[in-house]
Design a protein around this motif. Structure first.
Motif, PDB file in Angstrom:
ATOM      1  N   ALA A   1       0.662  -1.201   0.128  1.00 17.52           N
ATOM      2  CA  ALA A   1      -0.079  -0.081   0.082  1.00 17.52           C
ATOM      3  C   ALA A   1       0.803   1.162   0.009  1.00 17.52           C
ATOM      4  CB  ALA A   1      -0.953   0.091   1.178  1.00 17.52           C
ATOM      5  N   TRP A   2       2.423   1.215   0.377  1.00 15.87           N
ATOM      6  CA  TRP A   2       2.928   2.362   0.455  1.00 15.87           C
ATOM      7  C   TRP A   2       3.338   3.122  -1.145  1.00 15.87           C
ATOM      8  CZ3 TRP A   2       5.255  -2.100   2.388  1.00 15.87           C
ATOM      9  CH2 TRP A   2       6.358  -2.464   1.887  1.00 15.87           C
ATOM     10  N   ALA A   3       3.623   2.158  -1.783  1.00 13.37           N
ATOM     11  CA  ALA A   3       4.200   2.316  -3.215  1.00 13.37           C
ATOM     12  C   ALA A   3       3.715   1.115  -4.014  1.00 13.37           C
ATOM     13  CB  ALA A   3       5.577   2.578  -3.160  1.00 13.37           C
ATOM     14  N   PRO A   4       2.531   1.072  -4.586  1.00 16.53           N
ATOM     15  CA  PRO A   4       2.212   0.009  -5.244  1.00 16.53           C
ATOM     16  C   PRO A   4       2.840  -0.141  -6.643  1.00 16.53           C
ATOM     17  CG  PRO A   4       0.156   1.066  -4.522  1.00 16.53           C
ATOM     18  CD  PRO A   4       1.504   1.973  -4.297  1.00 16.53           C
ATOM     19  N   GLU A   5       3.390   0.893  -7.251  1.00 13.39           N
ATOM     20  CA  GLU A   5       4.034   0.642  -8.532  1.00 13.39           C
ATOM     21  C   GLU A   5       5.392   0.257  -8.650  1.00 13.39           C
ATOM     22  OE1 GLU A   5       5.094   4.485  -6.744  1.00 13.39           O
ATOM     23  OE2 GLU A   5       3.264   3.543  -6.880  1.00 13.39           O
ATOM     24  N   ARG A   6       6.020   0.241  -7.077  1.00 11.77           N
ATOM     25  CA  ARG A   6       7.461  -0.251  -7.055  1.00 11.77           C
ATOM     26  C   ARG A   6       7.498  -1.623  -6.849  1.00 11.77           C
ATOM     27  NH1 ARG A   6       8.621   4.524  -3.523  1.00 11.77           N
ATOM     28  NH2 ARG A   6       9.577   3.257  -1.952  1.00 11.77           N
ATOM     29  N   TRP A   7       6.348  -2.603  -6.528  1.00  7.20           N
ATOM     30  CA  TRP A   7       6.475  -3.785  -6.481  1.00  7.20           C
ATOM     31  C   TRP A   7       7.529  -4.336  -5.307  1.00  7.20           C
ATOM     32  CZ3 TRP A   7       2.702  -4.222  -9.257  1.00  7.20           C
ATOM     33  CH2 TRP A   7       2.612  -3.654 -10.584  1.00  7.20           C
ATOM     34  N   GLU A   8       7.642  -3.547  -4.171  1.00  4.90           N
ATOM     35  CA  GLU A   8       8.071  -3.929  -2.949  1.00  4.90           C
ATOM     36  C   GLU A   8       7.532  -5.190  -2.159  1.00  4.90           C
ATOM     37  OE1 GLU A   8      10.249  -0.659  -0.646  1.00  4.90           O
ATOM     38  OE2 GLU A   8       9.953   0.298  -2.434  1.00  4.90           O
ATOM     39  N   TYR A   9       8.158  -5.888  -1.687  1.00  4.17           N
ATOM     40  CA  TYR A   9       7.442  -7.094  -0.834  1.00  4.17           C
ATOM     41  C   TYR A   9       6.913  -6.782   0.632  1.00  4.17           C
ATOM     42  CZ  TYR A   9       8.832 -10.122  -4.794  1.00  4.17           C
ATOM     43  OH  TYR A   9       9.056 -10.747  -6.273  1.00  4.17           O
ATOM     44  N   VAL A  10       5.686  -7.445   0.694  1.00  7.88           N
ATOM     45  CA  VAL A  10       5.404  -7.570   2.159  1.00  7.88           C
ATOM     46  C   VAL A  10       5.672  -8.875   2.544  1.00  7.88           C
ATOM     47  CG1 VAL A  10       3.584  -7.235   3.906  1.00  7.88           C
ATOM     48  CG2 VAL A  10       3.562  -5.556   2.016  1.00  7.88           C
ATOM     49  N   ASP A  11       7.055  -9.022   3.138  1.00  8.35           N
ATOM     50  CA  ASP A  11       7.437 -10.388   3.525  1.00  8.35           C
ATOM     51  C   ASP A  11       7.749 -10.247   5.193  1.00  8.35           C
ATOM     52  OD1 ASP A  11       9.662  -8.776   3.342  1.00  8.35           O
ATOM     53  OD2 ASP A  11      10.664  -9.990   1.730  1.00  8.35           O
ATOM     54  N   GLY A  12       7.103  -9.797   5.867  1.00 13.98           N
ATOM     55  CA  GLY A  12       7.315  -9.609   7.323  1.00 13.98           C
ATOM     56  C   GLY A  12       6.597  -8.763   7.952  1.00 13.98           C
ATOM     57  N   ALA A  13       6.638  -8.887   9.407  1.00 13.71           N
ATOM     58  CA  ALA A  13       5.864  -7.909  10.215  1.00 13.71           C
ATOM     59  C   ALA A  13       6.040  -6.402   9.877  1.00 13.71           C
ATOM     60  CB  ALA A  13       5.953  -8.234  11.674  1.00 13.71           C
ATOM     61  N   MET A  14       7.351  -6.017   9.740  1.00 10.84           N
ATOM     62  CA  MET A  14       7.813  -4.784   9.553  1.00 10.84           C
ATOM     63  C   MET A  14       7.105  -4.015   8.331  1.00 10.84           C
ATOM     64  SD  MET A  14      11.506  -3.253   9.264  1.00 10.84           S
ATOM     65  CE  MET A  14      12.205  -3.825  10.895  1.00 10.84           C
TER      66      MET A  14
END
Length: 247
Positions: free
Chosen positions: A120-133
């Protein structure tokens, strides 16, 4: 409304057919596809046509990084196998199918929910949500109570309490989870077309928007047939092995 949420279909006809049939049998009212319709698998045209047909029935659909990749010649941000398949996929799609992909949004909202492919912070940059942080970062980037995202090929459920503390819940297939209004939530249904958690069964989730109940599912499908198609198309053998072993 009972919403079926599917992501990372990755051109896997057998897995997509199995999940759609499973959701229809459970009387899903509507469908949301969170991107990466294509890439890795051998049936990109069929998957895109199928999603287009669901969109004509009111379904929601997002752009994924592999979808975007097929529109551009230079995708150095992708690993070599992904780039090879994107180049192959480009030749399999019609101009109409590419136009459909080109018009896909990066996010949409439905009631109290936000839907994105990656975060949700930068949908166009394709960064992963792969942990609690990363889950906390994503949840703090939106006012939505519940965020649904794909990109990570493993099913996960994160929640944030009113003090801002984030914890992860390991979902169990076929077990309904009530999503308390006193918490914020981030849902990763897992991949339909290429699971990576050691379980080759396809993943998707059903969400009751009225009761705020979420159910994850693992759906067995003909992995051998899907893998053989990958090999027959001349795509990397490692992608076929990944389907067989779920990782």
């Amino acid at each position: 409304m009972l919403l079926a949420v599917l992501t990372d279909l990755h051109a896997n006809r057998e897995a997509v057919e199995a999940c759609l049939a499973h959701a229809e049998e459970r009387n899903a009212d509507q469908f949301a596809f969170l991107g990466d319709l294509i890439g890795y698998g051998a049936d990109p045209a069929w998957v895109v046509d199928t999603v287009m047909a669901y969109v004509n029935r009111g379904a929601y659909v997002l752009m994924g990084n592999h979808d975007l990749g097929v529109l551009h010649d230079d995708r150095k941000d992708m690993n070599p196998n992904a780039r090879l398949v994107v180049e192959w996929t480009r030749q399999q799609l019609t101009p109409q199918q590419k136009d459909f992909i080109r018009d896909l949004p990066m996010q949409f909202e439905l009631e109290q929910c936000l839907f994105v492919h990656a975060n949700a912070w930068a949908p166009e940059r394709w960064e992963y949500v792969d942990g609690a942080m990363e889950a906390a970062r994503s949840m703090r980037a939106t006012n939505a109570q519940i965020t649904f995202c794909g990109h990570v090929h493993t099913p996960s459920l994160y929640h944030m309490n009113q003090a801002g503390k984030v914890a992860e819940f390991s979902p169990v297939s076929d077990l309904s989870v009530p999503l308390s209004k006193l918490r914020r939530w981030l849902v990763q249904p897992g991949s339909v077309g290429q699971p990576r958690d050691g379980n080759p069964a396809a993943c998707y989730a059903l969400f009751d928007t009225q009761q705020l109940e979420l159910t994850f599912f693992r759906v067995p499908y003909d992995t051998e047939a899907a893998a053989q198609k990958v090999l027959a198309a001349g795509l990397p053998a490692s992608l076929a092995q990944r389907l067989m072993h779920g990782g």
